[in-house]
Design a protein around this motif. Sequence first.
Motif, PDB file in Angstrom:
ATOM      1  N   ALA A  31       0.809  -1.224   0.000  1.00  0.00           N
ATOM      2  CA  ALA A  31       0.000   0.000   0.000  1.00  0.00           C
ATOM      3  C   ALA A  31       0.838   1.268   0.000  1.00  0.00           C
ATOM      4  CB  ALA A  31      -0.942  -0.002   1.201  1.00  0.00           C
ATOM      5  N   LYS A  32       1.969   1.261   0.689  1.00  0.00           N
ATOM      6  CA  LYS A  32       2.763   2.481   0.818  1.00  0.00           C
ATOM      7  C   LYS A  32       4.054   2.458   0.008  1.00  0.00           C
ATOM      8  CE  LYS A  32       0.935   3.669   5.386  1.00  0.00           C
ATOM      9  NZ  LYS A  32       1.252   4.010   6.802  1.00  0.00           N
ATOM     10  N   LYS A  33       4.190   1.456  -0.849  1.00  0.00           N
ATOM     11  CA  LYS A  33       5.405   1.392  -1.655  1.00  0.00           C
ATOM     12  C   LYS A  33       5.319   2.383  -2.822  1.00  0.00           C
ATOM     13  CE  LYS A  33       7.397  -3.175  -0.796  1.00  0.00           C
ATOM     14  NZ  LYS A  33       6.851  -3.354   0.529  1.00  0.00           N
ATOM     15  N   PRO A  34       6.298   3.269  -2.961  1.00  0.00           N
ATOM     16  CA  PRO A  34       6.292   4.211  -4.076  1.00  0.00           C
ATOM     17  C   PRO A  34       6.704   3.527  -5.376  1.00  0.00           C
ATOM     18  CG  PRO A  34       8.274   4.481  -2.777  1.00  0.00           C
ATOM     19  CD  PRO A  34       7.437   3.462  -2.064  1.00  0.00           C
ATOM     20  N   ALA A  35       6.618   4.261  -6.465  1.00  0.00           N
ATOM     21  CA  ALA A  35       6.891   3.704  -7.786  1.00  0.00           C
ATOM     22  C   ALA A  35       8.293   3.104  -7.875  1.00  0.00           C
ATOM     23  CB  ALA A  35       6.703   4.786  -8.843  1.00  0.00           C
ATOM     24  N   GLY A  36       9.283   3.782  -7.306  1.00  0.00           N
ATOM     25  CA  GLY A  36      10.650   3.299  -7.410  1.00  0.00           C
ATOM     26  C   GLY A  36      10.854   1.946  -6.757  1.00  0.00           C
ATOM     27  N   GLU A  37      10.280   1.766  -5.585  1.00  0.00           N
ATOM     28  CA  GLU A  37      10.431   0.490  -4.884  1.00  0.00           C
ATOM     29  C   GLU A  37       9.692  -0.622  -5.628  1.00  0.00           C
ATOM     30  OE1 GLU A  37      10.112  -1.243  -0.307  1.00  0.00           O
ATOM     31  OE2 GLU A  37       9.558   0.838  -0.738  1.00  0.00           O
ATOM     32  N   ARG A  38       8.537  -0.302  -6.185  1.00  0.00           N
ATOM     33  CA  ARG A  38       7.801  -1.285  -6.983  1.00  0.00           C
ATOM     34  C   ARG A  38       8.636  -1.735  -8.178  1.00  0.00           C
ATOM     35  NH1 ARG A  38       2.011  -1.079  -6.212  1.00  0.00           N
ATOM     36  NH2 ARG A  38       1.540   0.236  -4.429  1.00  0.00           N
ATOM     37  N   GLN A  39       9.239  -0.761  -8.852  1.00  0.00           N
ATOM     38  CA  GLN A  39      10.056  -1.082 -10.021  1.00  0.00           C
ATOM     39  C   GLN A  39      11.249  -1.953  -9.648  1.00  0.00           C
ATOM     40  OE1 GLN A  39      12.665   1.945 -11.825  1.00  0.00           O
ATOM     41  NE2 GLN A  39      11.579   1.569 -13.754  1.00  0.00           N
ATOM     42  N   ALA A  40      11.892  -1.621  -8.521  1.00  0.00           N
ATOM     43  CA  ALA A  40      13.083  -2.360  -8.106  1.00  0.00           C
ATOM     44  C   ALA A  40      12.764  -3.815  -7.770  1.00  0.00           C
ATOM     45  CB  ALA A  40      13.719  -1.671  -6.900  1.00  0.00           C
ATOM     46  N   ILE A  41      11.582  -4.070  -7.223  1.00  0.00           N
ATOM     47  CA  ILE A  41      11.227  -5.423  -6.774  1.00  0.00           C
ATOM     48  C   ILE A  41      10.594  -6.243  -7.887  1.00  0.00           C
ATOM     49  CG2 ILE A  41       9.763  -6.738  -5.196  1.00  0.00           C
ATOM     50  CD1 ILE A  41      10.050  -4.396  -3.206  1.00  0.00           C
ATOM     51  N   PRO A  44      10.802  -9.034 -13.999  1.00  0.00           N
ATOM     52  CA  PRO A  44      10.781 -10.475 -14.308  1.00  0.00           C
ATOM     53  C   PRO A  44      12.098 -11.186 -14.065  1.00  0.00           C
ATOM     54  CG  PRO A  44      10.620  -9.139 -16.314  1.00  0.00           C
ATOM     55  CD  PRO A  44      10.402  -8.222 -15.158  1.00  0.00           C
ATOM     56  N   GLU A  45      13.221 -10.464 -14.177  1.00  0.00           N
ATOM     57  CA  GLU A  45      14.515 -11.106 -13.969  1.00  0.00           C
ATOM     58  C   GLU A  45      14.952 -11.094 -12.509  1.00  0.00           C
ATOM     59  OE1 GLU A  45      17.227  -9.245 -16.637  1.00  0.00           O
ATOM     60  OE2 GLU A  45      16.089  -9.819 -18.425  1.00  0.00           O
ATOM     61  N   ARG A  46      14.168 -10.439 -11.654  1.00  0.00           N
ATOM     62  CA  ARG A  46      14.490 -10.406 -10.222  1.00  0.00           C
ATOM     63  C   ARG A  46      13.447 -11.140  -9.389  1.00  0.00           C
ATOM     64  NH1 ARG A  46      16.210  -5.164 -11.938  1.00  0.00           N
ATOM     65  NH2 ARG A  46      14.271  -4.121 -11.328  1.00  0.00           N
ATOM     66  N   THR A  47      12.570 -11.881 -10.047  1.00  0.00           N
ATOM     67  CA  THR A  47      11.508 -12.623  -9.353  1.00  0.00           C
ATOM     68  C   THR A  47      11.360 -14.013  -9.954  1.00  0.00           C
ATOM     69  OG1 THR A  47       9.904 -11.597 -10.870  1.00  0.00           O
ATOM     70  CG2 THR A  47      10.129 -10.611  -8.682  1.00  0.00           C
ATOM     71  N   ARG A  48      10.732 -14.891  -9.189  1.00  0.00           N
ATOM     72  CA  ARG A  48      10.420 -16.229  -9.679  1.00  0.00           C
ATOM     73  C   ARG A  48       9.209 -16.760  -8.902  1.00  0.00           C
ATOM     74  NH1 ARG A  48      15.917 -19.155  -7.430  1.00  0.00           N
ATOM     75  NH2 ARG A  48      15.458 -19.021  -5.181  1.00  0.00           N
ATOM     76  N   VAL A  49       8.642 -17.835  -9.402  1.00  0.00           N
ATOM     77  CA  VAL A  49       7.467 -18.428  -8.753  1.00  0.00           C
ATOM     78  C   VAL A  49       7.858 -18.939  -7.364  1.00  0.00           C
ATOM     79  CG1 VAL A  49       5.748 -20.271  -8.872  1.00  0.00           C
ATOM     80  CG2 VAL A  49       6.417 -19.035 -10.955  1.00  0.00           C
TER      81      VAL A  49
END
Length: 517
Positions: A31-41, A44-49
């Motif tokens: 809810a309180k994550k700004p755009a930059g933090e959303r982008q960083a997390i 597709p190459e920094r996440t997996r199932v």
Amino acid sequence: MGTNLSDLYNQPVWLLNVFSGVPVGLAAGWAKKPAGERQAILHPERTRVFNGGALPPNNRSLGIDQIQYRQRGWGEVSEASYHKFLLWLENKMNGQRNPAAWEDFSHASLKEVRTMGEKIGSRLPSGLMMKTNGLPESSDNGGAVDQISSDELLKRSKSTFPVYAFGYNWLASNMDAAKSLASRVQKVIAENNVGSRRCRQVIIVTHSMGGLVARACAQMSGMSQKIIGIVHGVMPATGAAVAYRRCKVGMRDEDYAAGLVIGSDGREVTAVFAQAPGALQLLPSESYGTNWLQVHDPKGKALLSLPDVDPYEEIYLKKDQWWGLVDEDWLKPIEGKPISWDYYVRNIKIARDFHRKIDGKYHHNTYVFFGGGEEKQSFSKIVWNLKKGSMSERESDFSVNKIKMLNRNEGVRTDGSNNVYFGGRTVVRTTTRGDALTMLKTEESQWEARCSLQDGSGDGTVPVRSGRAPRETAPTAILEQFELPGIQHEPAYRDYPIAQMVTYYAITKLAAKADLS
């Protein structure tokens, strides 16, 4: 977006577990994550199932424990959206083995016997046309529904149907997910060929974007033979115009609670979408149709209607026009991991190529349901409505006709909320209350634009024009297609018995096509 994701160190970053039926942890975390933090997390190459999501308790009646649920992939998918339905389906398909006791299917000749409590499973007559209770009486085109026969029930009773779940990284291209699904299908078939058990094929049930994944999977070499058929629920068959709207203005005025997670304004949504081919593949494809993006003058006259043909070149890759999909500045949010315009262009081309690869293509045994009805709860078109701003006309440098083609650097301002200002200036005033100094920001403009709300039938995300597209583009592959009034997109399988019964009906019909040799 119904799959749990982790970072590369297996720490969950998108976890759809529930508390009192609601994924409060996800909402609180984002809810309180700004755009930059959303982008960083959420890249597709920094996440997996992530397979460590919540599981149902052991099911003693069916002999399934949590180890088996985990092995079947249930921990990969949203507990909030899917577990209730998966448990219901497991029980329906594997709980009662006596076909005459399946009370969802009825025939007048069986009513008296059932009332007397007699066991007639092995003597269920062949050649009867059964009624499926709770099933719509007609398909979306008004035609009669192909009813289930007792022969089909008898054949279904010869098999068991272990229910698996498949999660995929919805940030990456759906083509990548399709390849993973193909591997999973082959793995499931292999692990069910043990001892006296035999398995040659699977039935796939999809939700939303998962339908695009399954369609791509079914086109891969040898896969259509391993899949008996596919049931698609609330699939954005040709895309959804609301994906454009969310990139421009976010979800705050569409669904406040969902906006806290997905993004309240355009900056927050764009920060993730622009770097995620899978998300961009939700945009309207060429087959969605023309003129779905419009700019209207104060009297409601269309000044601009796009696309004429190609939404990628005419809308998504327009770098300068204010109504283009992405503002380049939003690709570089504060404290984010910025991407370049060229990287975004690459992702749009991946989305375009994927759209074209699956266009009009469906498994030859396909069932579909989509949301519809008379209520206007979806975005069939996206309309920007112009109105005069706060500045007087004598100060205006822009005619209303000029606004439709203005570049972003020509006096156009927006912060990603549902307000675009043309001309004028941002005015900052300070006021004092006691010892406190307060800054107030107001916009003085010659013209303003706001994006309109829902204008058409659908499920809140997928409009009817996309939901009904399968039968229009591939009529021989679509065995039945249902328009279900009033159902909502995310909880379609969880909350709506009619959607559950359509799915149960389709699975039963497909089970009768299984290769039992």
